[in-house]
Structure formats: structure tokens, C-alpha cells
Design an enzyme around this catalytic site. Structure first.
Site, PDB file in Angstrom:
ATOM      1  N   HIS A 176     -12.940  -3.473   3.974  1.00 18.47           N
ATOM      2  CA  HIS A 176     -11.484  -3.669   4.026  1.00 18.47           C
ATOM      3  C   HIS A 176     -10.862  -3.072   5.294  1.00 18.47           C
ATOM      4  CE1 HIS A 176      -7.406  -3.616   1.733  1.00 18.47           C
ATOM      5  NE2 HIS A 176      -7.206  -3.520   3.028  1.00 18.47           N
ATOM      6  N   HIS A 202      -2.693   2.269   8.264  1.00 11.92           N
ATOM      7  CA  HIS A 202      -3.818   1.533   7.664  1.00 11.92           C
ATOM      8  C   HIS A 202      -4.015   0.258   8.472  1.00 11.92           C
ATOM      9  CE1 HIS A 202      -6.279  -0.855   5.051  1.00 11.92           C
ATOM     10  NE2 HIS A 202      -5.309  -1.726   4.816  1.00 11.92           N
ATOM     11  N   GLU A 233       0.829  -1.218   0.000  1.00  9.28           N
ATOM     12  CA  GLU A 233       0.000   0.000   0.000  1.00  9.28           C
ATOM     13  C   GLU A 233       0.861   1.264   0.000  1.00  9.28           C
ATOM     14  OE1 GLU A 233      -2.937  -0.472  -0.670  1.00  9.28           O
ATOM     15  OE2 GLU A 233      -3.696  -2.277   0.304  1.00  9.28           O
ATOM     16  N   HIS A 269      -7.138  -3.068   9.638  1.00  5.06           N
ATOM     17  CA  HIS A 269      -8.399  -3.751   9.353  1.00  5.06           C
ATOM     18  C   HIS A 269      -9.280  -3.761  10.605  1.00  5.06           C
ATOM     19  CE1 HIS A 269      -6.155  -6.154   5.963  1.00  5.06           C
ATOM     20  NE2 HIS A 269      -6.231  -4.859   5.719  1.00  5.06           N
ATOM     21  N   GLU A 281     -17.861  11.881  22.857  1.00  2.00           N
ATOM     22  CA  GLU A 281     -16.676  12.670  22.503  1.00  2.00           C
ATOM     23  C   GLU A 281     -16.140  12.449  21.089  1.00  2.00           C
ATOM     24  OE1 GLU A 281     -13.943  12.848  25.790  1.00  2.00           O
ATOM     25  OE2 GLU A 281     -15.542  13.558  27.087  1.00  2.00           O
TER      26      GLU A 281
HETATM   27  P1  13P Z   1       0.981  -5.478   3.045  1.00  2.00           P
HETATM   28  O1  13P Z   1       1.333  -6.780   3.714  1.00  2.00           O
HETATM   29  O2  13P Z   1       1.559  -5.370   1.674  1.00  2.00           O
HETATM   30  O3  13P Z   1       1.317  -4.304   3.931  1.00  2.00           O
HETATM   31  O4  13P Z   1      -0.600  -5.470   2.815  1.00  2.00           O
HETATM   32  C1  13P Z   1      -1.482  -5.601   3.889  1.00  2.00           C
HETATM   33  C2  13P Z   1      -2.763  -4.897   3.668  1.00  2.00           C
HETATM   34  O5  13P Z   1      -3.447  -4.587   4.619  1.00  2.00           O
HETATM   35  C3  13P Z   1      -3.196  -4.572   2.285  1.00  2.00           C
HETATM   36  O6  13P Z   1      -4.265  -3.687   2.265  1.00  2.00           O
HETATM   37 ZN    ZN Z   2      -5.441  -3.734   4.132  1.00  2.00          ZN
END
Ligand code: 13P
Ligand code: ZN
Length: 283
Positions: free
Chosen positions: A222, A151, A128, A153, A181
Site C-alpha cells: 500500500h 502518507h 485516513e 504510495h 547515509e
Molecule cells: P483519501 O483520498 O481518502 O485521502 O485516500 C487516499 C489513500 O491513499 C487511502 O489510503
Molecule cells: Zn493510501
């Protein structure tokens, strides 16, 4: 120190393991895994480092490898980043930072990156990287202290994208109503992209487009991106959205809502905490 960047295959002393920025990265990746957000290799982080803090530990003009970029980032020329590796598990960073993380420097023309430290098993930065680098470019235009893109999940955020309409204003208002809050922590709300294939330059460009207006961007089904001037700030934003999403999921599994925060109460909060909320959300 500025100078010619040169190849040095016998990287490196591991004095850098004492660096505060590295310790921070080791702690946050482990915490995020413990939160259950970063299964397997899920999630990635990039952290802009200043030359003087890195050069205390390594020579920032010596690299072990050059990696070409498919997207030019001239705006980031000579900037240095600590970045999680692709395919790497957050749970393992704490035990082996030198294989799961890397420090990279963007070339003068922005067409490649030099590996200064890490990725010792021959791996590369996150898939990413386009979304991270392009988001850094946009956030730096707005905030000169910006440094971190995370980033992850986050489980309840993902859940919510299945059952809530994906309109940014209504999604933001629902989150604000879940914990008192929230509005104070992210008065600018959350941006939402349509579903896209991850890891592409295209999702990177679209994410960065949203970053012109938002510090938080959700990728439906995602995960989420959060940004900030510190790891705590970026993490704290995501943590707050995830908490609100968790309350949403729990409330909706309990049945009908009998009462909730009103728009008037949210406005009162904004006034008291002196935050400017995004227009067009509250009536
Ligand atoms: P990477 O292992 O390449 O960081 O990818 C993980 C991920 O969350 C892709 O969206
Ligand atoms: Zn991801």
C-alpha cells in the site's frame, strides 16, 4: 485567541492563499505527484498549525461545517490542522487549494471537527484521518515540536514489500545497507504493519501504536507514513526510504550482490555521525 466557536456560512476571504503553510502544502503535494507516488487520489497529508499563524488570515472561532468523528481525539482538543481532502488528487491541489484542502479545528470534547476553511465543494478530510490524528497524538507525546504526518504510495517501498520479508529489523537493515547515509537519516528504523483494510479506525490505532517507537511506518502492498516537525522532515524521511528501496529494486534486478556495507561499517557510521541506532538490528 480563545473564545466561543460559532457558525459562519459565508466563509472566507482567500488572503490565506498567501500563508506560508498553505504554499508549502501546495508545493509538496505537487512534488509528490511528480515523483509518481500519488496516483489519482493516493496519499494524504495533515499539518498541525498553530493558532497564531492561522489567525493572521482567518477567524479561528468561525466555522462553516461540523463533522462528527467515529473516534474521539480529546488529546487534540482545539488543535488546528491543514488536511488534504478525501478523493482529491495531489496534482490538483496547486490549482485549487480551497477545494482540495481544508483547515479543521478539533472540538473541545474531541468528538468532532469544525471546518474553518476549504473543502469548498462540500468534501471532507482524508479517509485516513483516524491514522493521521492518532499518529499525531502519539508523536506529540514524544516530540513537542511534531507537526506533520504524510502518507504516500511510494512506488519502490510498495514493490519491496512483495519481495522482502516483512520483519522490521531485517527490512530496516536492508534499507540501511542500500545507501550509506540511510542509517544516519532513520537510525530508529521502520515499523511495519500486517496488511489491513485502509481508512478504518483499526488501521489508525495500529499505525499510531507503531508511532510510539517509529517515525516511519510501512503498510505492505500500500504505502508508507512519515512524520516530522516540518513538512521537509517528514517528506525527507520518506524520500530517503524510497531511494533506498529503489536501489534495492535495481540491485536485485541486476543479479547477485557481490559486495555491500557490513554491520561493522554501519556501526562505524553511527559512531562518526553520533546517532543511536535501534537495538537488535546490527550484529
Ligand atoms: P483519501 O483520498 O481518502 O485521502 O485516500 C487516499 C489513500 O491513499 C487511502 O489510503
Ligand atoms: Zn493510501
Amino acid at each position: 485567541m480563545k473564545g466561543m466557536i460559532t457558525l459562519d456560512n459565508k466563509c472566507c476571504n482567500n488572503k490565506i492563499l498567501e500563508a506560508p503553510f498553505l504554499k508549502e502544502m501546495m508545493k509538496v503535494t505537487y512534488n509528490m505527484w511528480r515523483m509518481g507516488w500519488d496516483e489519482r487520489n493516493g496519499g494524504n497529508i495533515s499539518y498541525l498549525l498553530y493558532d497564531d499563524e492561522v489567525s493572521k488570515y482567518i477567524d479561528t472561532n468561525k466555522f462553516t461545517r461540523e463533522i462528527k468523528l467515529s473516534f474521539p481525539v480529546k488529546e487534540l482538543a482545539n488543535k488546528i490542522f491543514l488536511v488534504t481532502g478525501t478523493g482529491k488528487y495531489f496534482k490538483n491541489v496547486i490549482d485549487s487549494p480551497e477545494t482540495n484542502l481544508g483547515i479543521v479545528k478539533v472540538s473541545e470534547n474531541g468528538n468532532s471537527i469544525y471546518v474553518l476553511w476549504g473543502y469548498e465543494d462540500g468534501s471532507s478530510p482524508t479517509s485516513e484521518l483516524p491514522a493521521h490524528f492518532m499518529s499525531h497524538i502519539e508523536r506529540l507525546k514524544i516530540d513537542k515540536n511534531h507537526r506533520v504526518v504524510i502518507h504516500t504510495h511510494a512506488t519502490n517501498v510498495i514493490t519491496m514489500t512483495f519481495v522482502h520479508e516483512l520483519d522490521e529489523a531485517t527490512f530496516t537493515k536492508t534499507l540501511w545497507k542500500m545507501c550509506t547515509e540511510c542509517l544516519v537519516v532513520f537510525p530508529d528504523g521502520v515499523g511495519i504493519l500486517p496488511w489491513m483494510v485502509p481508512g478504518s479506525d483499526e488501521i489508525g490505532r495500529k499505525t499510531a501504536e507503531k508511532m510510539k517507537e517509529y517515525r516511519l511506518v510501512i503498510w505492505p502492498y500500500h504505502g508508507i507514513f512519515g512524520t516530522g516537525s516540518t513538512v521537509d522532515e517528514a517528506f525527507g524521511l520518506i524520500e530517503t526510504v524510497e531511494k533506498a528501496a529503489e536501489v534495492y529494486v535495481k540491485v536485485h534486478s541486476c543479479g547477485q550482490i557481490k559486495q555491500e556495507l557490513t554491520d561493522e561499517q554501519l556501526k562505524e557510521l553511527a559512531r562518526e555521525f553520533k546517532v543511536i541506532v535501534r537495538d537488535g538490528i546490527l550484529k
